[in-house]
Design an enzyme around this catalytic site. Structure first.
Site, PDB file in Angstrom:
ATOM      1  N   ARG A 142       6.798  -7.481  10.348  1.00  0.00           N
ATOM      2  CA  ARG A 142       7.098  -6.052  10.381  1.00  0.00           C
ATOM      3  C   ARG A 142       8.199  -5.820  11.421  1.00  0.00           C
ATOM      4  O   ARG A 142       8.213  -6.477  12.460  1.00  0.00           O
ATOM      5  CB  ARG A 142       5.874  -5.260  10.799  1.00  0.00           C
ATOM      6  N   HIS A 155       0.385   4.558   1.590  1.00  0.00           N
ATOM      7  CA  HIS A 155      -0.497   5.214   2.559  1.00  0.00           C
ATOM      8  C   HIS A 155      -0.509   6.717   2.331  1.00  0.00           C
ATOM      9  O   HIS A 155       0.528   7.310   2.034  1.00  0.00           O
ATOM     10  CB  HIS A 155      -0.020   4.930   3.984  1.00  0.00           C
ATOM     11  N   ILE A 187      11.595   0.164  10.345  1.00  0.00           N
ATOM     12  CA  ILE A 187      10.817   0.626   9.186  1.00  0.00           C
ATOM     13  C   ILE A 187       9.602  -0.286   9.006  1.00  0.00           C
ATOM     14  O   ILE A 187       9.544  -1.113   8.106  1.00  0.00           O
ATOM     15  CB  ILE A 187      11.692   0.670   7.911  1.00  0.00           C
ATOM     16  N   GLU A 188       8.662  -0.138   9.914  1.00  0.00           N
ATOM     17  CA  GLU A 188       7.366  -0.825   9.745  1.00  0.00           C
ATOM     18  C   GLU A 188       6.447   0.118   8.977  1.00  0.00           C
ATOM     19  O   GLU A 188       6.890   1.171   8.504  1.00  0.00           O
ATOM     20  CB  GLU A 188       6.797  -1.188  11.120  1.00  0.00           C
ATOM     21  N   ILE A 203       0.829  -1.201   0.000  1.00  0.00           N
ATOM     22  CA  ILE A 203       0.000   0.000   0.000  1.00  0.00           C
ATOM     23  C   ILE A 203       0.869   1.260   0.000  1.00  0.00           C
ATOM     24  O   ILE A 203       1.884   1.306   0.676  1.00  0.00           O
ATOM     25  CB  ILE A 203      -0.841   0.044   1.313  1.00  0.00           C
TER      26      ILE A 203
END
Lengths: 481, 418
Positions: free
Chosen positions: A313, A50, A340-341, A48
């Site tokens: 994640r 975001h 870096i999630e 995605i």
């Protein structure tokens, strides 16, 4: 071999950072522990882009998310990576949740997310005809979108290689020594020397940082399970559909993919620190996905599931965890790109630029290359060509006329291109990520053995040395009797 | 654009038999399009025997059975294009194909016979949780590695599903020195032929565990083991019955799916139970001039029946090609399954049929001492007792043409009475 910079990890961040740094006149090496690019979080996430209303205002996450969302189209265009700006909807089912939408809207506004709107039930139904009748409104963010994460990483690495970077696969770092202004990285493929290190090691970034004495953060692998559905389900969903967020993340979502499938998930389960290789799916996790999605789209079933998978994640163990990006306190020539999630994929282009800035500040002597090539040419996609274009292509190279993967219509020529590309595919899954051969509804039942045969031929190896995804994931044993 | 009277899509046993029959019935220009490098289809990798008992009255291996048809095709003027994949069927019966010699082909066909066969149900469709290790493959893929490429895909094997390919592979792997630990079957009965259970499992000492499934796969790189569990009558795993079995390979033999992507794109109606086209007794679909036969129409148990069905389709296509009024509308008798019958093919019969019609069907469960009946309204057209009926075996009844023509009610029901 001595390098100026060693980037540890070839996920989407490592790949984008390596590309950014290959703009400078210096020697860059990417050290990847797996047999291919994008083997960690990058290959198993929600894919995605975001819009940027989730992260806390003034956090690095918020800043890089909003920047990344606006840069994504540009980068995907330059690197010829599939991207679609389809917008997202956070769906509310109660008046409390409608209030959550207001809060999200306000935070998004403060974060600089453009053009958001809170929409009515009617408008929502118009935009998503199959949505649950219980849904009463939604937050619409038109800047959100979808992208192919592993293709972005692969394209960025290819582009970095064309610009002089070196990629060493099967080169997991297990020790780092610093002496005489130089890092000595002990890897599975020998010692690598570098003046600077960029730590993009994903869920393993804490372990890498510890090697230089940086114990300032710990990463918890947070598992998320997904279903990927057949293209026949594509009509069921038009936007990225989120449920209202909770403390564990943005909750379960359902979205079209850039290739026309439907993706739903993820769950969010924190694993132990030592479970960073555990990407098993579980019946509990998959049941959760099914149950939650039925609340969004009641008629959605997994009857036409192509596959299920899970990813980890890189969650920093802390309240209000933010991205950790910057020189380590333990050594100023070691830059962490850690935790870096989500929204890490969205932020990746912005992270790369930000790391580039930080690097130029700590190493101002490196100058820009005169001949940087910014574009990665589009791979041939035979099934996207017109009949006439196809005819011409096959005239030039017959191998584009032989379809190997019938579900996705992928030709032998495309598979050979993927193997011969800079930092090309070496295993069956690598071919699949680059070409989509084996990604269709028969899940490589038909083409799997042919792909093994082509890999063996092109890499000049016996068939039983071809693996599914590197290391011990062999497919064939010895010859029959 | 190329022009043919008949284009047959698929050069396996179905496609070849249909083309040969059409030729015999006097069709002039016939073209077979085959995606593999030679004719024969899946039979080429089925090197075990058991083919041809009904059709030739002798026991042949798969390649031998195929070769008899390949030879016949070679003796005719039927044209064949191998390494050619059909990508679309456009309105007006235009077949679009691609190969590495001519690039893109557009072929106009007076009639088309769909004979693309079927594929195996993959792991994703089963939803088995666990790792994504290598060593999980369909039985057919394993068969191809062993019999075509000459490589062993594993040494310690668990097979999920007791479909015929899985049973055959249990024996094949054992003969090649591998250890087949067990065959797990979700249902309380096997979906395979009885003779395969006897010859491939019993004779090899391989246990068949009924009402049992794989609930988890283990291993990060290569498969290291599977957890199996017994299931209840709703096919849900029973807690406490879990058992870990060490293995490097999980073979799946959990069903076949007719390969009907082209069929759907061509606007052909699909039976939701067979997953194949809805056809009449000539194997003609709702699209005039498009016929279907073999495993693309319904998954058969024996290739001999595929051959018979394909002869029917070939003859039907020939009739269509030679008929003057191609869009003639006819009335149909619809054929429906009921009770213990899962499906019937064909689903429609022309009211004025001049020939007896063979109705093929499969039952839903194992029935002992059941009676098969064919009725229309209150009228019983056919009735016969059967000592045993099983889902793994295809059954058929023959309905007389005069009985069909004499029907008042335009509907026939096939059922099992226990």
């Amino acid at each position: 071999m001595q390098y100026d910079v060693a980037v540890i990890g070839a996920g989407v961040c490592g790949a984008m950072v390596a590309r950014e740094l290959s703009k400078l006149d210096m020697k860059v090496v990417v050290l990847e522990k797996c047999n291919d690019i994008s083997m960690g979080t990058t290959k198993a996430n929600s894919a995605i882009v975001h819009a940027g209303f989730d992260a806390e205002t003034d956090s690095l996450k918020a800043k890089l998310n909003v920047q990344g969302a606006s840069l994504m189209a540009y980068y995907c265009n330059k690197l010829n990576v599939p991207y679609k700006n389809i917008g997202s909807l956070v769906v509310a089912y109660s008046w409390e949740e409608m209030q959550t939408l207001e809060a999200l809207f306000e935070r998004g506004f403060n974060n600089g997310v453009p053009n958001m709107q809170i929409i009515s039930q009617e408008k929502l139904r118009e935009m998503e005809p199959y949505i649950s009748e219980e849904a009463i409104g939604a937050l619409w963010a038109p800047t959100a979108g979808i992208v192919s994460p592993y293709e972005l990483a692969i394209a960025a690495i290819e582009n970095a290689v064309v610009n002089g970077a070196r990629v060493k696969r099967n080169s997991g770092v297990f020790d780092i020594e610093y002496k005489n202004d130089l890092f000595f990285l002990s890897t599975a493929s020998g010692v690598v020397k570098a003046k600077y290190i960029i730590n993009c090691a994903g869920v393993f970034a804490d372990q890498i940082a510890k090697m230089i004495g940086d114990t300032s953060f710990k990463i918890i692998p947070r598992k998320g399970e997904y279903y990927l559905l057949d293209k026949t389900e594509a009509k069921m969903v038009n936007h990225v559909l989120f449920k209202c967020p909770s403390s564990m993340g943005k909750g379960i979502l359902i979205t079209p993919t850039v290739h026309g499938n439907v993706l739903m998930g993820p769950t969010a389960i924190d694993l132990d620190f030592d479970s960073k290789l555990d990407v098993d799916t579980t019946s509990e996790g998959l049941d959760t996905v099914k149950r939650e999605i039925r609340q969004v789209i009641p008629h959605m079933t997994t009857r036409n599931a192509i596959t299920s998978f899970s990813g980890l994640r890189a969650h920093i163990e802390a309240e209000h965890a933010d991205f950790i990006i910057g020189p380590s306190e333990a050594n100023g020539k070691f830059i962490n790109v850690a935790g870096i999630e989500s929204p890490g994929l969205t932020a990746a282009p912005a992270i790369a630029r930000y790391v580039g800035q930080i690097f130029r500040e700590i190493a101002p002597d490196y100058t820009k290359k005169a001949e940087f090539i910014a574009t990665r040419p589009a791979p041939v996609r035979v099934n996207e060509l017109s009949a006439e274009e196809r005819r011409k292509l096959v005239e030039k190279d017959k191998r584009y006329g032989r379809i190997v993967c019938r579900c996705e219509g992928i030709t032998e020529g495309e598979i050979i291109d993927a193997i011969k590309a800079p930092c090309g595919a070496r295993d069956v899954d690598g071919v699949k990520r680059r070409t989509r051969a084996g990604m269709g509804r028969c899940q490589s039942g038909f083409c799997g053995s042919k792909v093994v045969e082509i890999l063996a031929r092109e890499l000049d190896l016996p068939m039983n040395q071809i693996t599914k995804h590197g290391n011990g994931s062999k497919i064939l044993y010895g010859k029959t009797k | 654009m190329l022009k043919y009277d008949l284009v047959v899509i698929g050069g396996g046993p179905a496609g070849m038999a249909a083309a040969l029959k059409a030729k015999e019935c006097g069709v002039d220009k016939i073209l077979i399009l085959e995606r593999a490098s030679s004719l024969g289809g899946i039979l080429e990798q089925c090197i075990h025997t058991g083919f041809g008992l009904h059709h030739f009255g002798e026991e042949l291996s798969g390649p031998e059975y195929a070769y008899r048809f390949i030879k016949q095709v070679e003796e005719t003027d039927i044209e064949v294009k191998v390494d050619t994949m059909v990508t679309d069927i456009l309105t007006g019966n235009i077949v679009v194909a691609t190969n590495n010699k001519e690039g893109m082909l557009e072929i106009h066909a007076t009639a088309i016979i769909l004979a693309m066969g079927c594929r195996e149900r993959p792991r994703g469709a089963l939803d088995i949780p666990g790792s994504r290790a290598s060593g999980i493959m369909t039985a057919g893929t394993a068969q191809k590695y062993v019999n075509i490429y000459g490589y062993m895909p594993g040494k310690k094997i668990v097979i999920l599903g007791s479909g015929d390919i899985g049973l055959i592979m249990a024996r094949r792997m054992t003969l090649e020195g591998a250890k087949v630990e067990t065959v797990c079957e979700l249902m309380p009965y096997s979906g395979g032929l009885t003779r395969n259970i006897v010859q491939c499992l019993d004779d090899m000492g391989i246990p068949l565990r009924l009402s049992c499934t794989v609930i988890k796969t283990h291993g990060i790189e290569r498969l290291e083991g599977v957890t199996i569990a017994d299931v209840d009558e709703n096919r849900r795993p029973i807690p406490g019955t879990e058992q870990y079995i060490e293995c490097d390979t999980l073979m799946l033999s959990v069903g076949l799916i007719p390969e009907n992507e082209l069929t759907r794109n061509a606007g052909v109606m699909i039976d939701p139970i067979t997953n194949g086209a809805i056809v009449d007794e000539n194997r003609q679909t709702n699209r005039p001039g498009i016929f279907a036969c073999g495993n693309v129409l319904q998954v058969h148990d024996l290739v001999d029946y595929v051959t018979q069905e394909s002869y029917t389709a070939g003859e039907g296509a020939a009739k269509y090609i030679k008929s003057k009024n191609k869009n003639k509308r006819t009335k149909y008798v619809s054929v429906r399954p009921e009770g213990g019958v899962r499906y019937v093919v064909p689903q429609n019969i022309n009211c004025d049929t001049s020939e007896d019609v063979k109705l093929y069907f499969r039952v839903k469960d194992v029935y002992r001492g059941g009676k098969i009946t064919v009725t229309s309204g209150d009228k019983v057209i056919y009735s016969k007792k059967k000592p045993k009926l099983a889902p793994g075996e295809m059954e058929y009844v023959i309905v007389k043409a005069e009985d069909i023509r004499a029907l008042d009610k335009k509907e026939i029901i096939v059922k099992v009475e226990v």
